[in-house]
Design a protein around this motif. Structure first.
Motif, mmCIF file in Angstrom:
data_model
loop_
_atom_site.group_PDB
_atom_site.id
_atom_site.type_symbol
_atom_site.label_atom_id
_atom_site.label_comp_id
_atom_site.label_asym_id
_atom_site.label_seq_id
_atom_site.Cartn_x
_atom_site.Cartn_y
_atom_site.Cartn_z
ATOM 1 N N PHE A 79 0.824 -1.215 0.000
ATOM 2 C CA PHE A 79 0.000 0.000 0.000
ATOM 3 C C PHE A 79 0.857 1.264 0.000
ATOM 4 C CE2 PHE A 79 -3.446 -2.873 0.905
ATOM 5 C CZ PHE A 79 -4.533 -2.247 0.303
ATOM 6 N N ALA A 80 2.049 1.178 0.576
ATOM 7 C CA ALA A 80 2.954 2.318 0.502
ATOM 8 C C ALA A 80 3.340 2.601 -0.950
ATOM 9 C CB ALA A 80 4.208 2.065 1.342
ATOM 10 N N ILE A 81 3.603 1.534 -1.702
ATOM 11 C CA ILE A 81 3.937 1.686 -3.125
ATOM 12 C C ILE A 81 2.744 2.230 -3.901
ATOM 13 C CG2 ILE A 81 4.540 0.423 -5.231
ATOM 14 C CD1 ILE A 81 6.177 -1.497 -3.463
ATOM 15 N N LEU A 82 1.555 1.717 -3.593
ATOM 16 C CA LEU A 82 0.353 2.182 -4.286
ATOM 17 C C LEU A 82 0.093 3.667 -4.012
ATOM 18 C CD1 LEU A 82 -2.070 -0.837 -3.695
ATOM 19 C CD2 LEU A 82 -1.012 -0.144 -5.854
ATOM 20 N N MET A 83 0.344 4.105 -2.773
ATOM 21 C CA MET A 83 0.146 5.516 -2.456
ATOM 22 C C MET A 83 1.268 6.365 -3.052
ATOM 23 S SD MET A 83 -1.466 5.666 1.405
ATOM 24 C CE MET A 83 -0.436 4.404 2.159
ATOM 25 N N PHE A 84 2.488 5.828 -3.032
ATOM 26 C CA PHE A 84 3.630 6.547 -3.599
ATOM 27 C C PHE A 84 3.429 6.792 -5.096
ATOM 28 C CE2 PHE A 84 7.780 6.563 -5.702
ATOM 29 C CZ PHE A 84 8.425 7.583 -5.008
ATOM 30 N N THR A 85 2.913 5.791 -5.783
ATOM 31 C CA THR A 85 2.676 5.911 -7.232
ATOM 32 C C THR A 85 1.313 6.540 -7.542
ATOM 33 O OG1 THR A 85 1.814 3.644 -7.260
ATOM 34 C CG2 THR A 85 4.154 3.954 -7.784
ATOM 35 N N ARG A 86 0.600 6.919 -6.493
ATOM 36 C CA ARG A 86 -0.699 7.595 -6.604
ATOM 37 C C ARG A 86 -1.736 6.744 -7.338
ATOM 38 N NH1 ARG A 86 1.029 13.982 -7.534
ATOM 39 N NH2 ARG A 86 2.685 13.964 -5.969
ATOM 40 N N LYS A 87 -1.624 5.432 -7.124
ATOM 41 C CA LYS A 87 -2.636 4.528 -7.668
ATOM 42 C C LYS A 87 -3.867 4.484 -6.775
ATOM 43 C CE LYS A 87 0.024 3.062 -11.071
ATOM 44 N NZ LYS A 87 -0.268 3.407 -12.487
ATOM 45 N N ILE A 88 -3.661 4.790 -5.502
ATOM 46 C CA ILE A 88 -4.765 4.773 -4.550
ATOM 47 C C ILE A 88 -4.522 5.868 -3.514
ATOM 48 C CG2 ILE A 88 -3.617 3.027 -3.129
ATOM 49 C CD1 ILE A 88 -6.378 1.947 -2.402
ATOM 50 N N LEU B 184 7.083 11.076 4.206
ATOM 51 C CA LEU B 184 6.558 11.529 2.925
ATOM 52 C C LEU B 184 5.792 10.398 2.241
ATOM 53 C CD1 LEU B 184 9.631 13.528 1.538
ATOM 54 C CD2 LEU B 184 7.878 14.260 3.147
ATOM 55 N N TYR B 185 4.894 10.772 1.341
ATOM 56 C CA TYR B 185 4.113 9.808 0.564
ATOM 57 C C TYR B 185 3.340 8.831 1.470
ATOM 58 C CZ TYR B 185 6.870 11.514 -3.368
ATOM 59 O OH TYR B 185 7.461 12.305 -4.317
ATOM 60 N N ARG B 186 2.831 9.346 2.613
ATOM 61 C CA ARG B 186 2.036 8.534 3.545
ATOM 62 C C ARG B 186 2.818 7.324 4.033
ATOM 63 N NH1 ARG B 186 -1.778 12.259 4.739
ATOM 64 N NH2 ARG B 186 -2.327 13.328 2.829
ATOM 65 N N CYS C 193 6.818 19.188 3.609
ATOM 66 C CA CYS C 193 7.598 18.663 2.482
ATOM 67 C C CYS C 193 6.867 17.650 1.601
ATOM 68 C CB CYS C 193 8.880 18.001 3.007
ATOM 69 S SG CYS C 193 9.901 19.064 4.036
ATOM 70 N N ASP C 194 5.822 17.028 2.114
ATOM 71 C CA ASP C 194 5.191 15.917 1.391
ATOM 72 C C ASP C 194 4.499 16.398 0.112
ATOM 73 O OD1 ASP C 194 3.938 13.628 0.551
ATOM 74 O OD2 ASP C 194 3.175 13.085 2.533
ATOM 75 N N PRO C 195 4.964 15.958 -1.065
ATOM 76 C CA PRO C 195 4.346 16.395 -2.324
ATOM 77 C C PRO C 195 2.953 15.828 -2.566
ATOM 78 C CG PRO C 195 6.055 14.767 -2.758
ATOM 79 C CD PRO C 195 6.134 15.093 -1.296
ATOM 80 N N THR C 196 2.508 14.894 -1.703
ATOM 81 C CA THR C 196 1.148 14.374 -1.859
ATOM 82 C C THR C 196 0.127 15.203 -1.089
ATOM 83 O OG1 THR C 196 1.288 12.845 0.022
ATOM 84 C CG2 THR C 196 2.062 12.042 -2.111
ATOM 85 N N ASN C 197 0.588 16.167 -0.283
ATOM 86 C CA ASN C 197 -0.344 17.046 0.419
ATOM 87 C C ASN C 197 -1.096 17.911 -0.587
ATOM 88 O OD1 ASN C 197 0.454 16.208 3.002
ATOM 89 N ND2 ASN C 197 2.065 17.744 3.124
ATOM 90 N N THR C 198 -2.399 18.049 -0.402
ATOM 91 C CA THR C 198 -3.171 18.887 -1.334
ATOM 92 C C THR C 198 -2.729 20.342 -1.265
ATOM 93 O OG1 THR C 198 -4.901 19.088 0.365
ATOM 94 C CG2 THR C 198 -5.212 17.403 -1.338
ATOM 95 N N HIS C 199 -2.313 20.800 -0.072
ATOM 96 C CA HIS C 199 -1.880 22.199 0.008
ATOM 97 C C HIS C 199 -0.556 22.415 -0.731
ATOM 98 C CE1 HIS C 199 -0.522 20.336 3.917
ATOM 99 N NE2 HIS C 199 0.624 20.878 3.544
ATOM 100 N N ASN C 200 0.335 21.420 -0.698
ATOM 101 C CA ASN C 200 1.577 21.539 -1.480
ATOM 102 C C ASN C 200 1.280 21.624 -2.971
ATOM 103 O OD1 ASN C 200 2.408 20.413 1.177
ATOM 104 N ND2 ASN C 200 4.419 20.330 0.237
#
Length: 431
Positions: A13-22, A343-345, A386-393
């Motif tokens: 799931f870390a990979i799936l979130m990192f690749t923004r699949k889920i 980062l990346y959840r 720093c997290d690029p997956t944050n909506t505010h970032n």
């Protein structure tokens, strides 16, 4: 076997979130259900204990999210937030960095109360054009705004409501005063980091020239012409004074009540005749702003319940207990050097799969509760900024016209340094 299965689930799931699949909103409930299945929990218990009870476990946190978002909308509709920004810009004159420092100062103050993407968009749409009109390079303007947001968020009530849950405090129990003390230390470190970063970045940028045909005066003229009384500008401080001030004297006032009082103060001191209309529309828009965070909290609650299952705790406790956290050096190195894993959840992200690690660590008492909470506060700074997956970032990067990863590259080193320094203070105070 269970430990290996957990590792596989988390990695996948870390990979799936990192690749923004889920997204994390879906990943956390899915992880919770899979963990329960791994623990051989019956289907009925999965539905009742994990899904149903888990989704309401952090109800006080996401109700506070809605109350805070409502107050944020009240401040926007009454013109309070805009007036604070305008006064800060006017006070700075025409010196770019002085104006920027003033805007960052009020951004810090506002985000001790405000939260949600709606607040970021509203304030960012005011602050960033003013910075850029004075010649602050686009990436630097976005970075400074992001740093200011993260500094103010240290004291945001939403985080402190979550801290209460992690510490397992009852409704009538006060927050330990050490949390507030450490929060001020962390904020001081952030302010020092912002100042040093700003000086280095300004020198690196060379001569700061006007980058826009729109002047600061034109931008300020475009702002609302609503007359906001000076007393109304105290609104962002009301929830903080009610909660932290009364907490200091041994009186517990919940953040939800503090936000509601803050909202009432705002409408009464600006335009009380439209109070009902303003509060109603702000409540509706506040729910919209707070929904993503509330859904995330539901998933976190499910995962908390899943990881507290006896079979899961029994499998993971020996692994956690084998880590040499009795050493202050290991404590600082572990959370400091590995803080980018937030980062990346990632596995140190309290709003991602890291909630699992921290839940087990609280349960095993491998560290004093305050030492572990302080570590979370330090690591959370890295994630929040720093997290690029944050909506505010993502929104800030799009607004200033840079790739979101560029903001991460600009902030990651200063924030890791802040994190490590904060952990050193934490080790001295709590270990």
């Amino acid at each position: 076997m269970i430990a290996a299965g957990l590792l596989i689930i988390f990695v996948v799931f870390a990979i799936l979130m990192f690749t923004r699949k889920i997204p994390a909103l879906l990943a956390l409930p899915a992880i919770a259900v899979l963990v329960a299945l791994l623990a051989k929990l019956p289907l009925v218990d999965i539905l009742n204990v994990i899904v149903s009870q888990g989704s309401t476990k952090l109800v006080s946190v996401y109700v506070a999210v809605f109350a805070g978002a409502m107050m944020g909308r009240v401040m926007m509709q009454t013109g309070i937030a805009e007036e604070i920004i305008k006064r800060a810009a006017e006070f700075g004159g025409e010196k770019p960095l002085i104006v920027s420092f003033g805007l960052m100062a009020v951004t810090i103050i506002l985000f001790t109360t405000l939260q949600g993407l709606g607040a970021i968009i509203t304030l960012g749409s005011l602050v960033l054009p003013i910075m850029m009109s004075l010649g602050i390079p686009r990436k630097l303007a976005g970075t400074l705004f992001l740093l200011a947001f993260g500094t103010g968020f240290i004291f945001n009530p939403i985080l402190f409501t979550l801290y209460r849950q992690l510490l397992g405090l009852h409704d009538d129990e006060l927050l330990p005063p050490q949390i507030l003390t450490f929060g001020f230390i962390l904020m001081g470190l952030m302010l020092i980091a912002i100042f040093i970063y700003s000086m280095i970045a300004a020198r690196r940028s060379g001569d700061i020239l006007l980058m826009s045909a729109v002047t600061k005066e034109q931008l300020l003229k475009r702002t609302s012409q609503k007359k906001v009384p000076l007393i109304a500008l105290l609104t962002p401080l009301i929830p903080l004074l009610l909660f932290f001030g009364f907490n200091f004297f041994g009186i517990k006032i919940d953040f939800i009540a503090a936000f509601i009082i803050g909202s009432l103060f705002a409408v009464i001191t600006t335009n009380w005749r439209n109070a009902v209309k303003t509060l109603t529309s702000s409540a509706i828009k506040g729910i919209e702003d707070g929904t993503p965070a509330a859904l995330l909290m539901m998933g976190i609650g499910m995962l908390l319940n899943a990881l507290n299952l006896p079979g899961i705790k029994l499998a993971l406790e020996p692994i956690i207990n084998s880590l040499p956290f009795g050493s202050a050096i290991f404590y600082v190195a572990f959370f400091g050097l590995l803080s980018p894993l937030s980062l990346y959840r990632g596995p140190l992200n309290i709003f991602g799969i890291g909630i699992g690690l921290f839940t087990i660590m609280f349960g095993t008492h491998i560290l004093p509760a305050m030492a572990l909470l302080a570590a979370i506060m330090c690591v959370e700074q890295v994630q929040n900024i720093c997290d690029p997956t944050n909506t505010h970032n993502v929104w800030i990067a799009n607004f200033v016209g840079v790739q979101v990863e560029e903001l991460t590259k600009e902030t990651i080193i200063p924030l890791v340094i802040v994190c490590i320094t904060g952990l050193i203070f934490s080790a001295i105070m709590f270990l």
